[in-house]
Design an enzyme around this catalytic site. Structure first.
Site, PDB file in Angstrom:
ATOM      1  N   ASP A   1      11.474   9.024 -13.249  1.00 17.48           N
ATOM      2  CA  ASP A   1      10.353   8.071 -13.094  1.00 17.48           C
ATOM      3  C   ASP A   1      10.433   7.284 -11.789  1.00 17.48           C
ATOM      4  OD1 ASP A   1      12.451   6.484 -14.126  1.00 17.48           O
ATOM      5  OD2 ASP A   1      11.218   5.508 -15.670  1.00 17.48           O
TER       6      ASP A   1
ATOM      7  N   ASP B   1       9.358   3.761 -19.926  1.00 17.80           N
ATOM      8  CA  ASP B   1       9.473   3.072 -21.213  1.00 17.80           C
ATOM      9  C   ASP B   1       8.155   2.424 -21.642  1.00 17.80           C
ATOM     10  OD1 ASP B   1      12.104   3.800 -20.944  1.00 17.80           O
ATOM     11  OD2 ASP B   1      12.732   1.870 -20.140  1.00 17.80           O
TER      12      ASP B   1
ATOM     13  N   TYR C   1      23.321   2.776 -13.392  1.00 14.43           N
ATOM     14  CA  TYR C   1      21.902   3.079 -13.148  1.00 14.43           C
ATOM     15  C   TYR C   1      21.566   2.827 -11.669  1.00 14.43           C
ATOM     16  CZ  TYR C   1      16.886   3.269 -14.296  1.00 14.43           C
ATOM     17  OH  TYR C   1      15.554   3.604 -14.377  1.00 14.43           O
TER      18      TYR C   1
HETATM   19  C1  GLA Z   1      16.045   4.036 -18.616  1.00 19.75           C
HETATM   20  C2  GLA Z   1      14.964   3.383 -17.773  1.00 19.75           C
HETATM   21  C3  GLA Z   1      13.768   4.344 -17.546  1.00 19.75           C
HETATM   22  C4  GLA Z   1      14.249   5.691 -17.019  1.00 19.75           C
HETATM   23  C5  GLA Z   1      15.392   6.225 -17.898  1.00 19.75           C
HETATM   24  C6  GLA Z   1      15.998   7.493 -17.364  1.00 19.75           C
HETATM   25  O1  GLA Z   1      15.581   4.244 -19.921  1.00 19.75           O
HETATM   26  O2  GLA Z   1      14.502   2.211 -18.397  1.00 19.75           O
HETATM   27  O3  GLA Z   1      12.839   3.751 -16.662  1.00 19.75           O
HETATM   28  O4  GLA Z   1      14.625   5.605 -15.678  1.00 19.75           O
HETATM   29  O5  GLA Z   1      16.434   5.265 -18.041  1.00 19.75           O
HETATM   30  O6  GLA Z   1      15.062   8.523 -17.356  1.00 19.75           O
END
Ligand code: GLA
Length: 405
Positions: A42, A191, A239
């Site tokens: 994303d 999300d 992340y």
């Molecule tokens: C988390 C983040 C999302 C996305 C996922 C990995 O859930 O909140 O925005 O980046 O990781 O796909």
């Protein structure tokens, strides 16, 4: 209304009445989500396939004359009270930071609050399991505020609303902004879009560069979430590290191709393969994961459109392998859950869901075998690790909505 849900709504209304001395006027709800394909795509401008699930956040509430918000939850002690003029962050890493963040972003986009509100939050989304309890809360709150009328966006598709997909998309962007700028979490749009666009028996497709959204029939399969119960704290910082590595991959591809792309997903997998780095660097492997995920989402969408769940499931399992090998965001526990799932009845495909490193896996499972599947995964996982995973048998669900009581 299913029994458990109506009991929960009654409890929320009773507790609201006891706390604030009046009956609530609006009920809003929003589902949690699972990521089916398109992992870490994303924020790289790529493709995502997700689904809303039947675990949800419910908010009941009513207006108050002063520009003050009071919010309480069935899951945490106390009432958070804050002014809606200049909204401050409040205690760090508290659930109410998300509430304040939504109010802040809605006010910034829609022109401020007209009066205030009292609210009570309840729900059955497992917290901290990777099902995006935060986006579920944000989406329910967005729906609640719009429906209560304490925030009135100007007319126009570029403003948040629940009636059209354009309005829902604008709301998703505002909620995402609240997470990025107020809460300080650099996540992408996956999300919030899933929680707002979900539909029963459908997957949600999102193109993060064109902002195209589509709902694609998924059929009556079970979505079985296996929670490893490993701490997501382990993932702290990872992340952002991966986001940095994706940026580095983008920079390198720009240099090698002479193309001024803005997002990694503007490149195709073949272009990356033509510029293989030997030995494989982290940035190259991260880029291969993202670009191959985009490819899998595209193939997955075609498979679903053709009613070919088996291919879709296979792509999910390939996605997990790519996470394990290239993006390195799996873990022993998540791999073991996937191995246990693969040997269990009714398994169609499975992968880690969301950020990774801890949390849960999502498995596509034949609806009639969901219960034996769950029992088998628990037993196999326990036999191999001595630990008990939490297994949630879920169905797809509708995106956020609100009604007047
Ligand atoms: C988390 C983040 C999302 C996305 C996922 C990995 O859930 O909140 O925005 O980046 O990781 O796909």
């Amino acid at each position: 209304m299913p029994g458990a849900l109506s009991v929960r709504i009654r409890e929320a209304c009773d507790r609201f009445q006891a706390l604030y001395g009046s009956a609530p006027r609006v009920l809003a709800r929003a589902p949690a989500r699972v990521e089916l394909l398109g992992n870490h795509t994303d924020y790289n401008g790529g493709l995502v396939m997700a689904a809303a699930i039947d675990r949800e956040t419910i908010i009941v509430g009513g207006p108050s004359p002063e520009r003050v918000a009071r919010v309480a939850s069935a899951h945490f002690d106390g009432v958070d009270e804050f002014g809606l003029g200049a909204i401050e962050a409040g205690p760090r890493s508290s659930w109410t930071t998300y509430v304040r963040g939504v109010c802040w972003a809605m006010a910034a986009t829609c022109g401020g609050f007209e009066g205030g509100f009292n609210a009570f939050v309840i729900g059955d989304v497992p917290l901290g399991a990777g099902l995006s309890s935060s986006a579920s809360l944000q989406s329910a709150l967005g729906a609640f505020l719009l429906s209560l009328g304490v925030i009135r966006p100007p007319a126009g598709d570029e403003y948040p609303g629940l009636r059209t997909d354009a309005g829902r998309f604008a709301l998703a962007r505002v909620l995402n902004r609240s997470e990025n700028e107020f809460v300080g979490v650099g996540s992408g749009l996956l999300d919030q879009v899933s929680c707002l666009f979900g539909r029963k028996d459908h997957a949600v497709y999102l193109d993060c560069s064109t902002y195209e959204t589509r709902r694609i029939p998924l059929g009556e399969v079970a979505l079985v979430v296996c929670d490893s119960r490993t701490s997501r704290r382990l993932a702290d910082g990872m992340y952002d590290i991966r986001r940095g590595e994706c940026e580095a991959g983008l920079d390198r591809l720009r240099q090698l191709t002479g193309r001024g792309a803005e997002r990694l997903s503007e490149f195709r997998l073949e272009e990356l393969s033509a510029h293989r780095e030997e030995p494989e660097t982290a940035r190259w492997k991260r880029a291969r994961h993202v670009l191959s995920e985009n490819d899998r989402v595209q193939r997955g969408a075609h498979a679903l459109e053709a009613g070919d769940l088996a291919t879709f499931g296979r792509l999910m399992s390939e996605s997990h392998a790519s996470s394990r090998e290239d993006f390195e965001n799996s873990s022993q526990a998540l791999d073991l859950l996937i191995e246990s799932a693969r040997e269990s009845p009714g398994f169609i495909g499975g992968k880690l869901s969301g950020a990774g490193w801890a949390g849960c896996t999502i498995n596509l499972v034949r609806a009639d075998l969901a219960e034996p599947f769950a029992e088998s995964v628990k037993a196999r996982y326990n036999q191999a690790s001595g630990l008990d995973p939490l297994v949630h048998v879920c169905r797809t669900a509708e995106g956020a909505s609100a009604i007047e009581l």
